[in-house]
Enzyme design. Structure first.
Site, mmCIF file in Angstrom:
data_model
loop_
_atom_site.group_PDB
_atom_site.id
_atom_site.type_symbol
_atom_site.label_atom_id
_atom_site.label_comp_id
_atom_site.label_asym_id
_atom_site.label_seq_id
_atom_site.Cartn_x
_atom_site.Cartn_y
_atom_site.Cartn_z
ATOM 1 N N GLU A 401 -3.353 -1.128 -0.094
ATOM 2 C CA GLU A 401 -4.708 -1.967 -0.175
ATOM 3 C C GLU A 401 -6.023 -0.697 -0.268
ATOM 4 O O GLU A 401 -5.801 0.552 -0.118
ATOM 5 C CB GLU A 401 -4.956 -2.442 1.196
ATOM 6 C CG GLU A 401 -4.514 -1.769 2.467
ATOM 7 C CD GLU A 401 -4.988 -0.697 3.042
ATOM 8 O OE1 GLU A 401 -6.454 -0.549 2.562
ATOM 9 O OE2 GLU A 401 -4.513 0.306 3.319
ATOM 10 N N GLU A 544 -3.790 2.686 1.192
ATOM 11 C CA GLU A 544 -3.334 2.956 -0.088
ATOM 12 C C GLU A 544 -1.887 2.577 -0.352
ATOM 13 O O GLU A 544 -1.502 2.368 -1.526
ATOM 14 C CB GLU A 544 -3.910 4.192 -0.800
ATOM 15 C CG GLU A 544 -5.153 4.507 -0.847
ATOM 16 C CD GLU A 544 -5.592 5.859 -1.328
ATOM 17 O OE1 GLU A 544 -4.683 6.575 -1.932
ATOM 18 O OE2 GLU A 544 -6.745 6.250 -1.281
#
Length: 588
Positions: A401, A544
């Protein structure tokens, strides 16, 4: 069917009227055998009162038999029978094998036996069972195990009954027969997904081997055309990883040249991956894929992050060009990365924004993050992306994300689903100071106040507070489990989405392993809720997908152990249980 009686399964929640309806179906029978799977005597006053009320409804035609050996009872006597209920019977089976702990259990044989006895029963037969979605199940690992096993049991029993009904508030609804399963028209290596939805068949309670093709949902274009969001929140049943293969992998570990259990979690990871693949030894991981879901959040405007909201779009471009931490770690681990703009508050490249739902989200403190329709669209996009990757040959998926302020909605989800107070679970996110922490705490408190009304409706919960990026991530993780593809979860934001994904697709958590433990307090709470033990604890908090990628080489090493390590016989090494000289004698 000749003179065979009707076999009826009655499902319903607590006090739904299911037992009363079952009794009404046997009013014309001159005698009825009542198979009670729960104790007929107890020190629990409420339980005794319920039994008394049930007995008062039954006349002298009834003969009560208290037993948990239901199969034997059905085979011994063909008198019209009321079996009440399968929930108590299942609990007794789990009690008998000590099945409430963390160790995997396999109830396939007892399910098969009771279904066989039901099939062979020739008299009138009425079976009462709690419906999983309507019964009260505590939010604990043991409760989730009971929920999953009861779902599998109800599905198997429904397949061998002539009629299945659902009772709600005393009203009775006849359920249609299960549709025939269509033949899949694509394989896991076919890059073009099909438009056929395959759900599991109730007549085969055994898990299907992961290497068998599973058709994609109707939500999976490979070209990024608009996806069909209709019923995107309705997932087919999740088949568990192959229990028999897991047992085979554990047995192989015992035969490798090492003391049993000496490689700790590395052995557990290998067993998990073998069961996901349905192959022992497991196949090498050759196509791990990472998808980073990006989105902005209206709540970030209130100062809950150390970075300004425009950083989201800048980092999306950085990931797309290969310059972020997720890219560096993916190159080392042999994975590929793609970033998907679900709701970035900026224009992004067409290949990044092909599934974009909107720009940013509403401020969760005071309004819904997205609409329910947008939530369905985001779920459909997440499912489509998972399908696209699995159909193109991905053998392991990682969700990441990117979004300034996204730890705030993630913490709202975790606090709401675990009933925790905000101050217990709020961390520093990207590095906020004390004033920022206070602002973030107030925002999460307000978000949780709005979210609580949606706690039993995953779709509404996602719309209320999650945003399009976390919603797509939840769809991605749930669909990966539906497609029997293993997943390494990343940090707190991904795990928050995973909690909702497991609500949407119960049992999905069995297809996931936690890559690491973030320093965010909410992450530990979420991992405990999902009953997942992280592979690593490196004090990471980047997101991430970085933590999952750091764990990927360890997961890959667990495959190497099962595939490349010599057995005692192959290496000529004596097993600890082998008499001295036995191996040499065998080779002479």
């Amino acid at each position: 069917m000749g003179s065979r009686g009707t076999r009826t399964l009655i499902l319903g929640g607590v006090r739904s009227g299911k037992s009363g309806h079952g009794e009404s179906l046997l009013l014309d029978c001159p005698s009825v055998r009542y198979l009670a799977t729960g104790p007929t005597t107890s020190s629990d006053a409420d339980w005794v009162a319920r039994l008394t009320a049930h007995r008062a409804r039954r006349d002298d035609r009834y003969t009560t038999v208290e037993t948990i050996d239901v199969a034997a009872a059905l085979r011994s006597d063909q008198t019209p029978t009321l079996l009440d209920d399968l929930g108590n019977w299942l609990a007794a089976q789990l009690d008998a094998i000590g099945g409430w702990g963390d160790a995997p259990v396999d109830l396939t044989s007892v399910r098969t036996e009771i279904c066989s006895a039901i099939t062979d029963f020739t008299g009138e037969l009425v079976i009462i069972s709690p419906e999983v979605g309507l019964s009260v199940v505590p939010p604990t690992p043991a409760g989730r195990r009971f929920q999953d096993e009861l779902g599998a049991l109800n599905e198997a029993v429904a397949a061998v009954c002539d009629r299945v009904v659902l009772t709600v508030a005393g009203r009775v609804l006849d359920l249609p027969a299960a549709p025939a399963t269509p033949t899949p028209t694509s394989t896991a290596t076919d890059p073009t997904p099909t438009a056929t939805v395959l759900s599991s068949t109730a007549t085969d309670p055994a898990p299907t081997a992961p290497e068998e093709p599973v058709a994609a949902a109707t939500l999976a274009p490979t070209t990024g055309e608009p996806v069909d969001p209709t019923d995107a929140e309705n997932f087919p049943p999740v088949e568990p990883p192959d229990i028999a293969t897991a047992a085979e992998a554990r047995a192989r570990h015992l035969d490798l040249t090492k003391p049993p259990g000496s490689l700790g979690r590395l052995e557990e990871l290998g067993v998990w991956l073998a069961s996901c693949q349905g192959a022992c030894p497991p196949r090498q991981l050759t196509a791990p894929r990472v998808v980073v879901f990006a989105g902005d959040h209206g709540v970030a405007q209130s100062g809950v992050s150390a970075f300004p909201p425009e950083v989201t779009a800048q980092m999306v471009a950085n990931i797309a060009s290969g310059g972020a931490a997720v890219n560096v770690l993916a190159r080392r681990a042999g994975a590929t990365v793609q970033v998907i703009d679900m709701s970035v508050d900026a224009d992004t490249a067409p290949e990044v924004s092909r599934y974009k739902v909107r720009r940013s989200s509403g401020d969760l403190r005071i309004t819904d993050a997205i609409t329910v329709a947008e939530a369905r669209e985001a779920l459909a996009a997440g499912r489509a992306i998972a399908d696209e990757l699995v159909d193109s040959g991905a053998d392991l998926l990682i969700g990441g994300e990117m979004g300034i302020g996204n730890t705030t909605p993630a913490t709202v989800l975790i606090g709401t689903l675990t009933r925790r107070e905000p101050v217990e679970i709020i961390g520093r996110g990207t590095g906020i100071d004390d004033a920022g922490w206070i602002r973030k705490t107030a925002a999460i408190r307000d978000g949780m106040r709005r979210a609580r009304r949606h706690v039993h409706d995953p779709l509404s919960l996602l719309a209320a507070v999650a945003g399009a990026d976390l919603t797509a991530l939840a769809g991605f993780l749930a669909q990966a489990a539906v497609r029997r593809t293993p997943v390494i979860l990343d940090g707190m934001v991904v795990t928050a989405a995973a909690m909702v994904a497991n609500e949407l697709a119960p049992g999905a958590t069995r297809w996931w392993v936690a890559g690491h433990r973030s320093v965010e307090p909410a992450h530990t709470v979420a991992l405990e809720h999902l009953d997942l033990e992280p592979v690593l604890d490196l004090s990471m908090r980047l997101g991430e997908g970085s933590g999952a990628l750091t764990a990927l080489p360890i997961v890959a090493s667990s495959v190497d152990i099962l595939t490349s390590m010599a057995t005692f016989a192959e290496a000529g090494v004596s097993d600890k249980d082998e008499p001295a000289g036995a191996l040499a004698a065998d080779r002479s």
